[in-house]
Design a protein around this motif. Structure first.
Motif, mmCIF file in Angstrom:
data_model
loop_
_atom_site.group_PDB
_atom_site.id
_atom_site.type_symbol
_atom_site.label_atom_id
_atom_site.label_comp_id
_atom_site.label_asym_id
_atom_site.label_seq_id
_atom_site.Cartn_x
_atom_site.Cartn_y
_atom_site.Cartn_z
ATOM 1 N N GLY A 19 27.362 42.902 46.851
ATOM 2 C CA GLY A 19 28.431 42.947 47.848
ATOM 3 C C GLY A 19 28.068 43.885 48.980
ATOM 4 O O GLY A 19 26.893 44.134 49.245
ATOM 5 N N GLU B 21 32.693 46.959 48.713
ATOM 6 C CA GLU B 21 33.658 45.938 49.141
ATOM 7 C C GLU B 21 33.091 44.549 48.903
ATOM 8 O O GLU B 21 31.875 44.344 48.905
ATOM 9 N N ASP B 22 34.010 43.589 48.752
ATOM 10 C CA ASP B 22 33.663 42.158 48.688
ATOM 11 C C ASP B 22 32.578 41.861 47.658
ATOM 12 O O ASP B 22 31.625 41.144 47.932
ATOM 13 N N LEU C 31 33.735 38.553 41.587
ATOM 14 C CA LEU C 31 34.737 39.611 41.496
ATOM 15 C C LEU C 31 34.915 40.031 40.041
ATOM 16 O O LEU C 31 35.214 39.211 39.187
#
Length: 201
Positions: A23, A167-168, A172
């Motif tokens: 990410g 982040e991101d 996930l």
């Protein structure tokens, strides 16, 4: 050692433990590129665009009125030439700001994509403590940038050892467990050599 023993031993003896992350990673102090770092700029851009659109409509109506092609409503007043000139100057200023802010946000978006990391990050002591105590923890938002091994030729965007914000991440992950943690053999070798050095002195 069992996994539990390693989790208790490693942090206490300065042995880094890592987890995989795919990410975006940013220096903790980089408020501009991190999530919502553009909030105030985006807000300014939105307000400028709204104001510029309102002024443009007003200028068009005033111009048509001066030419006798439009009758103003009871809530509008005819502007003098000086007032129209002032309105036009304000419109020009807002247009320039809109262009500048739009370019800033575009450049930010492109720069963010240069902060992709697909590799290991060093787990923070708190993360390790949580996993040692409960076997798992919420996937962390912060970690440490690993030190690049000797001979590494990859140019990192974030300084080695720095606290980073993640982040991101993809895919996930909600949790981080002991199965996600690894120890580098290079770190073990360094620790062993340091121990040998101390034992000889």
């Amino acid at each position: 050692m069992t996994a539990q023993q390693v989790l208790e031993y490693a942090p206490a003896h300065g042995l880094p433990m890592y987890f995989y992350f795919d990410g975006l990673v940013f220096n903790f102090g980089d408020k501009w590129h991190r999530a919502n770092g553009d909030a105030s700029v985006a807000q300014d851009l939105d307000s400028h665009q709204t104001r510029a659109a309102a002024i443009e409509i007003d200028l068009q109506r005033q111009t048509l009125h001066k030419r006798g092609l439009l009758k103003l409503t009871q809530w509008e007043e005819a502007l003098t030439d000086d007032e129209l000139s002032h309105q036009q100057a304000e419109s020009d200023r807002l247009t320039e700001e809109i262009v500048r802010l739009t370019a800033m946000l575009k450049q930010r978006g492109e720069a963010r994509q240069n902060h992709v990391r697909n590799g290991l990050l060093r787990a923070a002591p708190r993360t390790l403590h949580e996993i040692a105590a409960h076997g798992k923890t919420r996937f962390p938002q912060f970690a440490f940038m690993p030190h690049t091994p000797p001979g590494g030729d990859v140019e990192e965007k974030v300084t080695a050892g720095a606290v980073i914000a993640m982040e991101d991440g993809f895919p996930l992950k909600e949790l981080l467990t002991e199965d996600d943690l690894v120890i580098s053999m290079l770190d073990i070798k360094i620790a062993e050599e340091a121990g040998n050095h101390k034992s000889k002195s």
